[in-house]
Design an enzyme around this catalytic site. Structure first.
Site, PDB file in Angstrom:
ATOM      1  N   ASN A  15       0.871  -1.186   0.000  1.00 43.70           N
ATOM      2  CA  ASN A  15       0.000   0.000   0.000  1.00 43.70           C
ATOM      3  C   ASN A  15       0.906   1.233   0.000  1.00 43.70           C
ATOM      4  O   ASN A  15       1.502   1.567   1.017  1.00 43.70           O
ATOM      5  CB  ASN A  15      -0.875  -0.040   1.262  1.00 43.70           C
ATOM      6  CG  ASN A  15      -1.694   1.223   1.431  1.00 43.70           C
ATOM      7  OD1 ASN A  15      -1.810   2.039   0.516  1.00 43.70           O
ATOM      8  ND2 ASN A  15      -2.268   1.393   2.622  1.00 43.70           N
ATOM      9  N   TRP A  16       1.006   1.874  -1.145  1.00 43.80           N
ATOM     10  CA  TRP A  16       1.931   3.006  -1.271  1.00 43.80           C
ATOM     11  C   TRP A  16       1.389   4.281  -0.649  1.00 43.80           C
ATOM     12  O   TRP A  16       2.101   5.289  -0.569  1.00 43.80           O
ATOM     13  CB  TRP A  16       2.247   3.263  -2.753  1.00 43.80           C
ATOM     14  CG  TRP A  16       2.969   2.158  -3.452  1.00 43.80           C
ATOM     15  CD1 TRP A  16       3.359   0.958  -2.921  1.00 43.80           C
ATOM     16  CD2 TRP A  16       3.385   2.139  -4.827  1.00 43.80           C
ATOM     17  NE1 TRP A  16       3.986   0.198  -3.882  1.00 43.80           N
ATOM     18  CE2 TRP A  16       4.024   0.900  -5.060  1.00 43.80           C
ATOM     19  CE3 TRP A  16       3.268   3.055  -5.877  1.00 43.80           C
ATOM     20  CZ2 TRP A  16       4.547   0.557  -6.305  1.00 43.80           C
ATOM     21  CZ3 TRP A  16       3.787   2.706  -7.110  1.00 43.80           C
ATOM     22  CH2 TRP A  16       4.422   1.463  -7.322  1.00 43.80           C
ATOM     23  N   LYS A  17       0.134   4.286  -0.282  1.00 40.51           N
ATOM     24  CA  LYS A  17      -0.503   5.489   0.305  1.00 40.51           C
ATOM     25  C   LYS A  17      -0.260   6.692  -0.603  1.00 40.51           C
ATOM     26  O   LYS A  17      -0.347   6.581  -1.817  1.00 40.51           O
ATOM     27  CB  LYS A  17      -0.002   5.710   1.732  1.00 40.51           C
ATOM     28  CG  LYS A  17      -0.111   4.442   2.585  1.00 40.51           C
ATOM     29  CD  LYS A  17       0.100   4.679   4.039  1.00 40.51           C
ATOM     30  CE  LYS A  17       0.082   3.350   4.769  1.00 40.51           C
ATOM     31  NZ  LYS A  17       0.140   3.494   6.207  1.00 40.51           N
ATOM     32  N   HIS A 109      -9.392   0.670   5.064  1.00 36.89           N
ATOM     33  CA  HIS A 109      -8.100   0.875   5.736  1.00 36.89           C
ATOM     34  C   HIS A 109      -8.318   1.768   6.955  1.00 36.89           C
ATOM     35  O   HIS A 109      -9.145   2.683   6.927  1.00 36.89           O
ATOM     36  CB  HIS A 109      -7.099   1.510   4.763  1.00 36.89           C
ATOM     37  CG  HIS A 109      -5.704   1.514   5.296  1.00 36.89           C
ATOM     38  ND1 HIS A 109      -5.270   2.457   6.200  1.00 36.89           N
ATOM     39  CD2 HIS A 109      -4.665   0.678   5.086  1.00 36.89           C
ATOM     40  CE1 HIS A 109      -4.004   2.182   6.523  1.00 36.89           C
ATOM     41  NE2 HIS A 109      -3.615   1.111   5.856  1.00 36.89           N
ATOM     42  N   GLU A 111      -6.745   4.172   8.074  1.00 29.65           N
ATOM     43  CA  GLU A 111      -6.583   5.619   7.819  1.00 29.65           C
ATOM     44  C   GLU A 111      -7.851   6.187   7.194  1.00 29.65           C
ATOM     45  O   GLU A 111      -8.181   7.358   7.401  1.00 29.65           O
ATOM     46  CB  GLU A 111      -5.345   5.856   6.935  1.00 29.65           C
ATOM     47  CG  GLU A 111      -4.071   5.645   7.749  1.00 29.65           C
ATOM     48  CD  GLU A 111      -2.851   5.248   6.943  1.00 29.65           C
ATOM     49  OE1 GLU A 111      -2.877   5.363   5.706  1.00 29.65           O
ATOM     50  OE2 GLU A 111      -1.874   4.802   7.569  1.00 29.65           O
ATOM     51  N   GLU A 181      -5.083  -5.438  10.656  1.00 29.96           N
ATOM     52  CA  GLU A 181      -4.064  -4.413  10.854  1.00 29.96           C
ATOM     53  C   GLU A 181      -4.333  -3.675  12.166  1.00 29.96           C
ATOM     54  O   GLU A 181      -5.171  -2.765  12.208  1.00 29.96           O
ATOM     55  CB  GLU A 181      -4.113  -3.400   9.708  1.00 29.96           C
ATOM     56  CG  GLU A 181      -3.849  -3.998   8.349  1.00 29.96           C
ATOM     57  CD  GLU A 181      -3.328  -2.946   7.383  1.00 29.96           C
ATOM     58  OE1 GLU A 181      -2.215  -3.114   6.884  1.00 29.96           O
ATOM     59  OE2 GLU A 181      -4.031  -1.933   7.161  1.00 29.96           O
ATOM     60  N   GLY A 187       2.675   1.960  10.676  1.00 32.65           N
ATOM     61  CA  GLY A 187       3.605   3.076  10.502  1.00 32.65           C
ATOM     62  C   GLY A 187       4.324   3.484  11.777  1.00 32.65           C
ATOM     63  O   GLY A 187       4.938   4.541  11.839  1.00 32.65           O
ATOM     64  N   SER A 226       3.681  -2.514  10.223  1.00 28.33           N
ATOM     65  CA  SER A 226       5.137  -2.518  10.388  1.00 28.33           C
ATOM     66  C   SER A 226       5.782  -3.849  10.023  1.00 28.33           C
ATOM     67  O   SER A 226       6.722  -4.299  10.688  1.00 28.33           O
ATOM     68  CB  SER A 226       5.513  -2.078  11.817  1.00 28.33           C
ATOM     69  OG  SER A 226       5.092  -0.735  12.032  1.00 28.33           O
ATOM     70  N   GLY A 247       2.888  -1.269   4.284  1.00 28.42           N
ATOM     71  CA  GLY A 247       2.900   0.156   3.956  1.00 28.42           C
ATOM     72  C   GLY A 247       4.320   0.623   3.682  1.00 28.42           C
ATOM     73  O   GLY A 247       4.848   0.501   2.583  1.00 28.42           O
ATOM     74  N   GLY A 248       4.980   1.150   4.726  1.00 29.09           N
ATOM     75  CA  GLY A 248       6.297   1.766   4.579  1.00 29.09           C
ATOM     76  C   GLY A 248       7.305   0.926   3.814  1.00 29.09           C
ATOM     77  O   GLY A 248       8.009   1.433   2.929  1.00 29.09           O
TER      78      GLY A 248
HETATM   79  C1  PEP Z   1      -0.634  -0.100   6.114  1.00 32.44           C
HETATM   80  O1  PEP Z   1      -0.765   1.102   6.013  1.00 32.44           O
HETATM   81  O2  PEP Z   1      -1.485  -0.856   5.655  1.00 32.44           O
HETATM   82  C2  PEP Z   1       0.546  -0.585   6.819  1.00 32.44           C
HETATM   83  C3  PEP Z   1       0.541  -1.818   7.219  1.00 32.44           C
HETATM   84  O3  PEP Z   1       1.589   0.312   7.007  1.00 32.44           O
HETATM   85  P1  PEP Z   1       3.034  -0.014   7.657  1.00 32.44           P
HETATM   86  O4  PEP Z   1       3.525  -1.284   7.022  1.00 32.44           O
HETATM   87  O5  PEP Z   1       3.873   1.167   7.300  1.00 32.44           O
HETATM   88  O6  PEP Z   1       2.822  -0.163   9.111  1.00 32.44           O
END
Ligand code: PEP
Length: 269
Positions: A15-17, A109, A111, A181, A187, A226, A247-248
């Site tokens: 997920n590049w956001k 998600h 967010e 999640e 993040g 993470s 994500g990251g």
């Molecule tokens: C996400 O936003 O779905 C996520 C899992 O982010 P991160 O891996 O950065 O925690």
């Protein structure tokens, strides 16, 4: 590894956001598409921002055509509106995602739930709309830190899952994915330990099974929060963890590749 787990191909989704919306996104998509050839036991999905979807899809098609056609990286939207079309300035529909080359869409998600007020009912409506358009949803569920500390984790996750269960059941043949999640792990660099994550994944599997054995057997339950190259194997080795939503670490091909390789090694062992 159980035969039932083996029957679900691991899914690693990035997920590049709100990153890599232009040329850098096209380059990253190309790098992930090349990576896919090295991890044949894993299904890879990337979710670029809307502005890069069509170009990323084109890049993945081109890489797949130059290699083995069966290793195409799939493209996902990060969200969508539940309506097919209409006066919704700034929104994007399932049909537009499809036109841009998407076959998947991330829905609910945290967010979106936290910053844009998405309710369980809205997520369910979007899930229905996604299936109608032939997009496979990755439905996200997860508790906040306050909810975990108050001992409400399973109750919150069950409530979020219950909202979409009838829709998932009605489309069992499509084999959608669920991403657990924990919001406190997204993040933040803190991830749920394998046992902590597996407890929730096993509960989700149990709730799916109470609806339909086929639904439980086919649905891939991803962990997100993470995930990195150095913790991926521990998490993905759990009986009910079928992949990762990243994500990251999905923002460059090296760190995403480390997770995909860990999943591939487990699946091929
Ligand atoms: C996400 O936003 O779905 C996520 C899992 O982010 P991160 O891996 O950065 O925690």
């Amino acid at each position: 590894m159980s035969n039932e787990k083996k029957s679900r191909k691991p899914l690693v989704a990035g997920n590049w956001k709100m990153h890599h919306g232009g040329l850098s996104g096209v380059e990253l998509a190309g790098a992930v598409a090349r990576l896919a050839r090295e991890v044949p036991h894993v299904e890879l999905v990337i979710a670029p921002p809307y502005t890069a979807l069509a170009a990323a899809a084109h890049e993945c098609d081109a890489e797949a055509a130059g290699g083995r056609g069966d290793v195409r990286v799939a493209i996902a939207g990060q969200n969508m509106h539940a309506s097919h079309t209409g006066a919704f300035t700034g929104e994007i529909s399932s049909a537009m995602l499809k036109d841009s080359g998407c076959t998947w869409v991330i829905l609910g998600h945290s967010e979106r739930r936290q910053h844009f007020g998405e309710t369980d009912a809205a997520v369910a409506a979007k899930t229905t709309a996604a299936f109608k358009q032939g997009l496979v949803p990755i439905v996200c569920v997860g508790e906040t830190l306050a909810e975990r500390e108050a001992g409400h984790t399973l109750e919150v996750v069950k409530r979020q899952l219950d909202a979409v269960l009838p829709v998932l059941h009605a489309h069992v043949a499509t084999a959608a994915a669920i991403a657990y999640e924990p919001v406190w792990a997204i993040g933040t660099g803190k991830h749920a330990g394998p046992a902590e994550a597996e407890e929730v994944h096993a509960a989700i599997r149990g709730w799916l099974a109470a609806t339909s054995a086929t639904l439980a057997a086919q649905t891939r339950i991803l962990y997100g929060g993470s995930v990195k190259g150095d913790n991926a194997a521990g998490l993905l080795g759990c009986p009910n963890i079928d992949g990762a939503l990243v994500g990251g670490a999905s923002l460059d091909a090296v760190s995403f590749g480390a997770i995909a390789r860990a999943a591939d090694a487990l699946a091929s062992s």
